[in-house]
Design a protein around this motif. Structure first.
Motif, PDB file in Angstrom:
ATOM      1  N   GLY A 118      -5.268   4.050  -4.166  1.00 51.83           N
ATOM      2  CA  GLY A 118      -3.896   4.509  -4.221  1.00 51.83           C
ATOM      3  C   GLY A 118      -3.686   5.843  -4.914  1.00 51.83           C
ATOM      4  O   GLY A 118      -2.599   6.408  -4.845  1.00 51.83           O
ATOM      5  N   LYS A 119      -4.712   6.380  -5.573  1.00 50.61           N
ATOM      6  CA  LYS A 119      -4.565   7.718  -6.158  1.00 50.61           C
ATOM      7  C   LYS A 119      -4.464   8.771  -5.066  1.00 50.61           C
ATOM      8  O   LYS A 119      -3.950   9.862  -5.286  1.00 50.61           O
ATOM      9  CB  LYS A 119      -5.718   8.028  -7.111  1.00 50.61           C
ATOM     10  N   ASN A 120      -4.952   8.430  -3.853  1.00 50.59           N
ATOM     11  CA  ASN A 120      -4.835   9.327  -2.713  1.00 50.59           C
ATOM     12  C   ASN A 120      -3.424   9.256  -2.139  1.00 50.59           C
ATOM     13  O   ASN A 120      -2.766   8.218  -2.209  1.00 50.59           O
ATOM     14  CB  ASN A 120      -5.852   8.945  -1.631  1.00 50.59           C
ATOM     15  N   PHE A 121      -2.967  10.345  -1.559  1.00 48.80           N
ATOM     16  CA  PHE A 121      -1.640  10.407  -0.967  1.00 48.80           C
ATOM     17  C   PHE A 121      -1.702   9.955   0.487  1.00 48.80           C
ATOM     18  O   PHE A 121      -2.591  10.368   1.230  1.00 48.80           O
ATOM     19  CB  PHE A 121      -1.070  11.824  -1.061  1.00 48.80           C
ATOM     20  N   ILE A 122      -0.746   9.115   0.883  1.00 51.27           N
ATOM     21  CA  ILE A 122      -0.638   8.649   2.259  1.00 51.27           C
ATOM     22  C   ILE A 122       0.632   9.226   2.873  1.00 51.27           C
ATOM     23  O   ILE A 122       1.655   9.368   2.194  1.00 51.27           O
ATOM     24  CB  ILE A 122      -0.626   7.109   2.348  1.00 51.27           C
ATOM     25  N   SER A 123       0.551   9.584   4.137  1.00 54.59           N
ATOM     26  CA  SER A 123       1.717   9.974   4.933  1.00 54.59           C
ATOM     27  C   SER A 123       1.413   9.570   6.367  1.00 54.59           C
ATOM     28  O   SER A 123       0.277   9.227   6.699  1.00 54.59           O
ATOM     29  CB  SER A 123       1.991  11.479   4.826  1.00 54.59           C
ATOM     30  N   GLY A 124       2.415   9.608   7.223  1.00 50.79           N
ATOM     31  CA  GLY A 124       2.144   9.261   8.603  1.00 50.79           C
ATOM     32  C   GLY A 124       3.403   9.136   9.418  1.00 50.79           C
ATOM     33  O   GLY A 124       4.501   9.419   8.955  1.00 50.79           O
ATOM     34  N   ASN A 125       3.206   8.710  10.672  1.00 53.85           N
ATOM     35  CA  ASN A 125       4.349   8.478  11.546  1.00 53.85           C
ATOM     36  C   ASN A 125       3.996   7.433  12.597  1.00 53.85           C
ATOM     37  O   ASN A 125       2.825   7.196  12.897  1.00 53.85           O
ATOM     38  CB  ASN A 125       4.857   9.784  12.160  1.00 53.85           C
ATOM     39  N   ALA A 126       5.039   6.825  13.115  1.00 49.44           N
ATOM     40  CA  ALA A 126       4.885   5.783  14.124  1.00 49.44           C
ATOM     41  C   ALA A 126       4.769   6.420  15.499  1.00 49.44           C
ATOM     42  O   ALA A 126       5.660   7.148  15.932  1.00 49.44           O
ATOM     43  CB  ALA A 126       6.070   4.826  14.072  1.00 49.44           C
ATOM     44  N   LEU A 127       3.665   6.156  16.172  1.00 46.81           N
ATOM     45  CA  LEU A 127       3.466   6.643  17.536  1.00 46.81           C
ATOM     46  C   LEU A 127       4.096   5.684  18.550  1.00 46.81           C
ATOM     47  O   LEU A 127       4.259   6.023  19.716  1.00 46.81           O
ATOM     48  CB  LEU A 127       1.973   6.825  17.820  1.00 46.81           C
ATOM     49  N   GLU A 128       4.424   4.481  18.093  1.00 51.25           N
ATOM     50  CA  GLU A 128       5.145   3.453  18.846  1.00 51.25           C
ATOM     51  C   GLU A 128       5.982   2.665  17.842  1.00 51.25           C
ATOM     52  O   GLU A 128       5.752   2.777  16.637  1.00 51.25           O
ATOM     53  CB  GLU A 128       4.169   2.483  19.534  1.00 51.25           C
ATOM     54  N   ASP A 129       6.935   1.875  18.321  1.00 51.64           N
ATOM     55  CA  ASP A 129       7.600   0.935  17.422  1.00 51.64           C
ATOM     56  C   ASP A 129       6.511   0.076  16.789  1.00 51.64           C
ATOM     57  O   ASP A 129       5.645  -0.446  17.506  1.00 51.64           O
ATOM     58  CB  ASP A 129       8.589   0.055  18.177  1.00 51.64           C
ATOM     59  N   SER A 130       6.528  -0.064  15.470  1.00 49.90           N
ATOM     60  CA  SER A 130       5.406  -0.683  14.769  1.00 49.90           C
ATOM     61  C   SER A 130       5.854  -1.627  13.673  1.00 49.90           C
ATOM     62  O   SER A 130       6.957  -1.502  13.138  1.00 49.90           O
ATOM     63  CB  SER A 130       4.521   0.411  14.136  1.00 49.90           C
ATOM     64  N   GLU A 131       4.965  -2.553  13.342  1.00 50.68           N
ATOM     65  CA  GLU A 131       5.102  -3.414  12.175  1.00 50.68           C
ATOM     66  C   GLU A 131       3.808  -3.318  11.395  1.00 50.68           C
ATOM     67  O   GLU A 131       2.723  -3.397  11.972  1.00 50.68           O
ATOM     68  CB  GLU A 131       5.357  -4.868  12.580  1.00 50.68           C
ATOM     69  N   ILE A 132       3.932  -3.139  10.079  1.00 53.94           N
ATOM     70  CA  ILE A 132       2.757  -2.994   9.225  1.00 53.94           C
ATOM     71  C   ILE A 132       2.896  -3.881   7.987  1.00 53.94           C
ATOM     72  O   ILE A 132       4.013  -4.171   7.551  1.00 53.94           O
ATOM     73  CB  ILE A 132       2.541  -1.521   8.797  1.00 53.94           C
ATOM     74  N   ASN A 133       1.770  -4.294   7.471  1.00 50.64           N
ATOM     75  CA  ASN A 133       1.715  -4.965   6.175  1.00 50.64           C
ATOM     76  C   ASN A 133       0.953  -4.070   5.218  1.00 50.64           C
ATOM     77  O   ASN A 133      -0.084  -3.509   5.593  1.00 50.64           O
ATOM     78  CB  ASN A 133       0.971  -6.304   6.257  1.00 50.64           C
ATOM     79  N   ILE A 134       1.470  -3.931   4.025  1.00 47.04           N
ATOM     80  CA  ILE A 134       0.805  -3.167   2.980  1.00 47.04           C
ATOM     81  C   ILE A 134       0.572  -4.108   1.814  1.00 47.04           C
ATOM     82  O   ILE A 134       1.514  -4.735   1.303  1.00 47.04           O
ATOM     83  CB  ILE A 134       1.634  -1.960   2.521  1.00 47.04           C
ATOM     84  N   THR A 135      -0.692  -4.236   1.407  1.00 45.58           N
ATOM     85  CA  THR A 135      -1.046  -5.013   0.227  1.00 45.58           C
ATOM     86  C   THR A 135      -1.428  -4.024  -0.869  1.00 45.58           C
ATOM     87  O   THR A 135      -2.275  -3.160  -0.650  1.00 45.58           O
ATOM     88  CB  THR A 135      -2.213  -5.965   0.517  1.00 45.58           C
ATOM     89  N   LEU A 136      -0.768  -4.125  -2.011  1.00 44.53           N
ATOM     90  CA  LEU A 136      -1.025  -3.256  -3.160  1.00 44.53           C
ATOM     91  C   LEU A 136      -1.616  -4.119  -4.265  1.00 44.53           C
ATOM     92  O   LEU A 136      -0.997  -5.094  -4.685  1.00 44.53           O
ATOM     93  CB  LEU A 136       0.264  -2.592  -3.643  1.00 44.53           C
ATOM     94  N   ILE A 137      -2.825  -3.772  -4.695  1.00 41.21           N
ATOM     95  CA  ILE A 137      -3.537  -4.545  -5.707  1.00 41.21           C
ATOM     96  C   ILE A 137      -3.695  -3.689  -6.961  1.00 41.21           C
ATOM     97  O   ILE A 137      -4.282  -2.606  -6.900  1.00 41.21           O
ATOM     98  CB  ILE A 137      -4.918  -4.985  -5.186  1.00 41.21           C
ATOM     99  N   LEU A 138      -3.179  -4.179  -8.071  1.00 40.22           N
ATOM    100  CA  LEU A 138      -3.252  -3.457  -9.342  1.00 40.22           C
ATOM    101  C   LEU A 138      -4.706  -3.308  -9.763  1.00 40.22           C
ATOM    102  O   LEU A 138      -5.475  -4.274  -9.712  1.00 40.22           O
ATOM    103  CB  LEU A 138      -2.460  -4.217 -10.400  1.00 40.22           C
TER     104      LEU A 138
END
Length: 93
Positions: A72-92
Motif C-alpha cells: 500500500g505504500k505504492n500509489f494506485i490509480s485506474g479506470n473502468a474499461l467496462e461497468d465493474s465490481e471490485i473487492n479490495i482487501t486492506l491488511i494492516l
C-alpha cells in the motif's frame, strides 16, 4: 451463526487488522491516485474490466478472476474499461 455473507457495495467487513470493501464502478469512472501507506492491498475484479496503474507507471488490465497484490505504500490509480465490481482487501502491516 458461524459465517456472514455480504453482497453490497461499501465496507463489508472490518477487523482489528483488515478491511474488505466492495466497489461498483461504471464504465469510464476513474480511481484517483492514492495510497494506503500502512497496509497490504489485495485488489480483486469480480465483474467487468479495469485498467490499474501502480505509481503511475506499472499498468495492469484486470478481468474477472484476476487478483492484484501490492504494498500500500505504492500509489494506485485506474479506470473502468467496462461497468465493474471490485473487492479490495486492506491488511494492516
Amino acid at each position: 451463526m458461524l459465517g456472514t455473507v455480504e453482497n453490497k457495495a461499501g465496507l463489508l467487513f472490518k477487523g482489528n487488522n483488515f478491511k474488505v470493501v466492495k466497489k461498483v464502478i461504471n464504465l469510464g469512472e476513474q480511481i484517483p491516485s492514492h495510497n494506503h501507506e500502512n497496509e497490504e492491498i489485495i485488489f480483486s475484479v469480480l465483474k467487468g474490466k479495469m485498467e490499474i496503474f501502480l505509481n503511475g507507471e506499472e499498468k495492469h488490465i484486470l478481468v474477472p478472476g484476476d487478483i492484484l497484490h501490492f504494498d500500500g505504500k505504492n500509489f494506485i490509480s485506474g479506470n473502468a474499461l467496462e461497468d465493474s465490481e471490485i473487492n479490495i482487501t486492506l491488511i494492516l502491516k
